[in-house]
Design a protein around this motif. Structure first.
Motif, PDB file in Angstrom:
ATOM      1  N   GLU A  12      -5.376  -0.905  -6.097  1.00  0.00           N
ATOM      2  CA  GLU A  12      -4.775  -1.414  -7.325  1.00  0.00           C
ATOM      3  C   GLU A  12      -5.831  -1.722  -8.390  1.00  0.00           C
ATOM      4  O   GLU A  12      -5.557  -1.650  -9.579  1.00  0.00           O
ATOM      5  CB  GLU A  12      -3.951  -2.656  -7.026  1.00  0.00           C
ATOM      6  N   SER A  13      -7.056  -2.053  -7.954  1.00  0.00           N
ATOM      7  CA  SER A  13      -8.124  -2.388  -8.902  1.00  0.00           C
ATOM      8  C   SER A  13      -8.836  -1.157  -9.448  1.00  0.00           C
ATOM      9  O   SER A  13      -9.744  -1.274 -10.260  1.00  0.00           O
ATOM     10  CB  SER A  13      -9.144  -3.300  -8.217  1.00  0.00           C
ATOM     11  N   GLY A  14      -8.445   0.032  -8.987  1.00  0.00           N
ATOM     12  CA  GLY A  14      -9.063   1.259  -9.471  1.00  0.00           C
ATOM     13  C   GLY A  14     -10.162   1.787  -8.573  1.00  0.00           C
ATOM     14  O   GLY A  14     -10.716   2.846  -8.835  1.00  0.00           O
ATOM     15  N   HIS A  67      -1.133  -9.996   2.362  1.00  0.00           N
ATOM     16  CA  HIS A  67       0.233  -9.667   1.975  1.00  0.00           C
ATOM     17  C   HIS A  67       0.314  -8.531   0.957  1.00  0.00           C
ATOM     18  O   HIS A  67       1.355  -8.332   0.333  1.00  0.00           O
ATOM     19  CB  HIS A  67       0.925 -10.906   1.398  1.00  0.00           C
ATOM     20  N   CYS A  68      -0.795  -7.773   0.782  1.00  0.00           N
ATOM     21  CA  CYS A  68      -0.755  -6.674  -0.180  1.00  0.00           C
ATOM     22  C   CYS A  68       0.215  -5.597   0.315  1.00  0.00           C
ATOM     23  O   CYS A  68       0.556  -5.524   1.495  1.00  0.00           O
ATOM     24  CB  CYS A  68      -2.153  -6.100  -0.419  1.00  0.00           C
ATOM     25  N   ARG A  69       0.675  -4.797  -0.596  1.00  0.00           N
ATOM     26  CA  ARG A  69       1.672  -3.775  -0.253  1.00  0.00           C
ATOM     27  C   ARG A  69       1.147  -2.792   0.797  1.00  0.00           C
ATOM     28  O   ARG A  69       1.889  -2.366   1.674  1.00  0.00           O
ATOM     29  CB  ARG A  69       2.092  -3.034  -1.529  1.00  0.00           C
ATOM     30  N   GLU A  70      -0.117  -2.435   0.727  1.00  0.00           N
ATOM     31  CA  GLU A  70      -0.688  -1.502   1.706  1.00  0.00           C
ATOM     32  C   GLU A  70      -0.651  -2.107   3.112  1.00  0.00           C
ATOM     33  O   GLU A  70      -0.307  -1.437   4.079  1.00  0.00           O
ATOM     34  CB  GLU A  70      -2.117  -1.125   1.328  1.00  0.00           C
ATOM     35  N   CYS A  71      -1.018  -3.375   3.245  1.00  0.00           N
ATOM     36  CA  CYS A  71      -0.975  -4.022   4.567  1.00  0.00           C
ATOM     37  C   CYS A  71       0.460  -4.152   5.061  1.00  0.00           C
ATOM     38  O   CYS A  71       0.723  -4.028   6.253  1.00  0.00           O
ATOM     39  CB  CYS A  71      -1.664  -5.389   4.525  1.00  0.00           C
ATOM     40  N   GLN A  72       1.402  -4.390   4.155  1.00  0.00           N
ATOM     41  CA  GLN A  72       2.809  -4.435   4.549  1.00  0.00           C
ATOM     42  C   GLN A  72       3.261  -3.074   5.089  1.00  0.00           C
ATOM     43  O   GLN A  72       3.929  -2.995   6.117  1.00  0.00           O
ATOM     44  CB  GLN A  72       3.684  -4.852   3.362  1.00  0.00           C
ATOM     45  N   ARG A  73       2.866  -2.020   4.417  1.00  0.00           N
ATOM     46  CA  ARG A  73       3.228  -0.667   4.881  1.00  0.00           C
ATOM     47  C   ARG A  73       2.585  -0.363   6.230  1.00  0.00           C
ATOM     48  O   ARG A  73       3.219   0.181   7.125  1.00  0.00           O
ATOM     49  CB  ARG A  73       2.776   0.385   3.867  1.00  0.00           C
ATOM     50  N   GLN A  74       1.308  -0.711   6.345  1.00  0.00           N
ATOM     51  CA  GLN A  74       0.563  -0.401   7.570  1.00  0.00           C
ATOM     52  C   GLN A  74       1.118  -1.156   8.770  1.00  0.00           C
ATOM     53  O   GLN A  74       1.218  -0.615   9.858  1.00  0.00           O
ATOM     54  CB  GLN A  74      -0.921  -0.720   7.355  1.00  0.00           C
TER      55      GLN A  74
END
Length: 97
Positions: free
Chosen positions: A53-55, A16-23
């Protein structure tokens, strides 16, 4: 571009991370962790990299013909990568955890 996996059991998770939501254009994306040595590719891949997000850095690989993301992995040459489960020809053997 084609690929095959040499694994016995396929366990997926919904990220559910933002990147997976965008993808995915959805609230989540199905991800399938596999060892690099178990992914067998035929054809060339495109590649792009992004910060996490973790750098750290994440490398995403995609089909040059259609643009579909096939998998992504940390840029640190980790033993593991994450296949986008929706790209499988047959999803019937997937088990969610």
């Amino acid at each position: 571009m084609r690929y095959a996996l040499s694994i016995e059991h396929a366990v997926v998770y919904a990220c559910h991370c933002r990147e997976c939501q965008r993808q995915s254009g959805s609230a989540f994306a199905l991800s399938l962790p596999v060892r690099r040595i178990d992914l067998h590719l035929t054809g060339a891949l495109g590649r792009w990299e992004r910060g996490t997000e973790s750098g750290g850095r994440s490398v995403a690989n995609f089909c040059l013909s259609c643009g579909t993301r096939l998998h992504h992995a940390p840029s640190d040459a980790s033993e593991w990568l994450t296949v986008k489960a929706g790209t499988l020809d047959d999803c019937s053997g997937l088990v969610a955890r």
